[in-house]
Design a protein around this motif. Sequence first.
Motif, mmCIF file in Angstrom:
data_model
loop_
_atom_site.group_PDB
_atom_site.id
_atom_site.type_symbol
_atom_site.label_atom_id
_atom_site.label_comp_id
_atom_site.label_asym_id
_atom_site.label_seq_id
_atom_site.Cartn_x
_atom_site.Cartn_y
_atom_site.Cartn_z
ATOM 1 N N VAL A 41 0.647 -1.164 0.067
ATOM 2 C CA VAL A 41 -0.246 -0.057 -0.343
ATOM 3 C C VAL A 41 0.491 1.235 -0.053
ATOM 4 O O VAL A 41 0.527 1.959 -0.798
ATOM 5 N N ASP A 42 1.546 1.128 0.770
ATOM 6 C CA ASP A 42 3.061 1.883 1.482
ATOM 7 C C ASP A 42 3.774 2.498 -0.556
ATOM 8 O O ASP A 42 3.638 3.697 -1.503
ATOM 9 N N GLN A 43 4.085 1.367 -0.985
ATOM 10 C CA GLN A 43 4.877 1.623 -2.316
ATOM 11 C C GLN A 43 3.181 2.016 -3.492
ATOM 12 O O GLN A 43 3.537 3.031 -4.394
ATOM 13 N N ALA A 44 2.357 1.376 -3.849
ATOM 14 C CA ALA A 44 1.255 2.252 -4.677
ATOM 15 C C ALA A 44 0.512 3.754 -4.629
ATOM 16 O O ALA A 44 0.845 4.531 -5.707
ATOM 17 N N ALA A 45 1.506 4.015 -2.935
ATOM 18 C CA ALA A 45 0.765 5.482 -2.353
ATOM 19 C C ALA A 45 2.099 6.460 -3.383
ATOM 20 O O ALA A 45 1.801 7.481 -3.934
ATOM 21 N N VAL A 46 3.143 5.658 -3.170
ATOM 22 C CA VAL A 46 3.967 6.757 -3.832
ATOM 23 C C VAL A 46 3.822 6.454 -5.269
ATOM 24 O O VAL A 46 4.401 7.447 -5.911
ATOM 25 N N ALA A 47 3.725 5.347 -6.296
ATOM 26 C CA ALA A 47 2.878 5.675 -6.972
ATOM 27 C C ALA A 47 2.237 6.716 -7.702
ATOM 28 O O ALA A 47 2.196 7.401 -8.918
ATOM 29 N N VAL A 48 1.039 7.152 -6.641
ATOM 30 C CA VAL A 48 -0.142 7.884 -6.985
ATOM 31 C C VAL A 48 0.751 8.623 -6.753
ATOM 32 O O VAL A 48 0.260 9.988 -7.634
ATOM 33 N N ASP A 49 1.360 9.433 -5.766
ATOM 34 C CA ASP A 49 2.260 10.674 -6.111
ATOM 35 C C ASP A 49 3.290 10.817 -6.758
ATOM 36 O O ASP A 49 3.180 12.329 -7.325
ATOM 37 N N SER A 50 4.085 10.124 -7.602
ATOM 38 C CA SER A 50 5.127 10.094 -8.832
ATOM 39 C C SER A 50 3.741 10.786 -10.099
ATOM 40 O O SER A 50 4.188 11.763 -10.773
ATOM 41 N N VAL A 51 2.296 9.847 -10.042
ATOM 42 C CA VAL A 51 1.251 10.562 -10.837
ATOM 43 C C VAL A 51 1.349 12.496 -11.100
ATOM 44 O O VAL A 51 0.714 12.859 -11.838
#
Length: 224
Positions: free
Chosen positions: A142-152
Amino acid sequence: MSRRTGRPSYLVAPPEKRQRTRTWIVAAAAAAVLVAAPAGGLVGHAVGRPDPTEASVAKMRQADAERAQQIVELTELAHRTGEELAPIIRAVRQDAEAGRTPERAQVDKWQQTMQRLIAQFADPPSGMTATNVARGGLRSAVDQAAVAVDSVALALAGPTTGRAERMQLAARQATLAVTTWSVAATQLDQVNIDAGQGHQHVHLDVGEVEGALGPDGSAEGAGG
């Protein structure tokens, strides 16, 4: 015993002597009662006190019940989280592959969702090692997915030049989130089997992802 009367001697003794004898008998009986009372109390205490072995077994059973409940709750949490997480990851990967970026309002909504999903894994209870490992893996995903969304979000905020590359980076982060989640989901599946609850598949529905582990094909709830 009096030879003439056939009665106990104290009954044919003078009144003073008979009185002293009766007094002695009463005192002896009272003393016997007082001695027996503490002994009876000790026996009662011993009978009422929980046996150490029984208390230990009861404690172990309670701990087993608590651990089993943790597994059930974590599995339910994984199902709920996966249902919200999978669409976001799919969208990020599809947008990056198509060379497009989502609308800012959509990204803001994703970020709010990710913050809520992260909060669900805060302050985890202490359980069996296997359960703790599964929980930790899900939280890392979940933390990694949150980073991916922040990158978007950063890709949208930055200049148009290089935006496609930044979206590709976000997609790679989303893919890592799927891979991490798949390992934790496999672990949680085995934890459920070991606990006697059968197969429980909580893998993300995001399509084929290289390096990710998928469900084993067993029916839900089937034994290992």
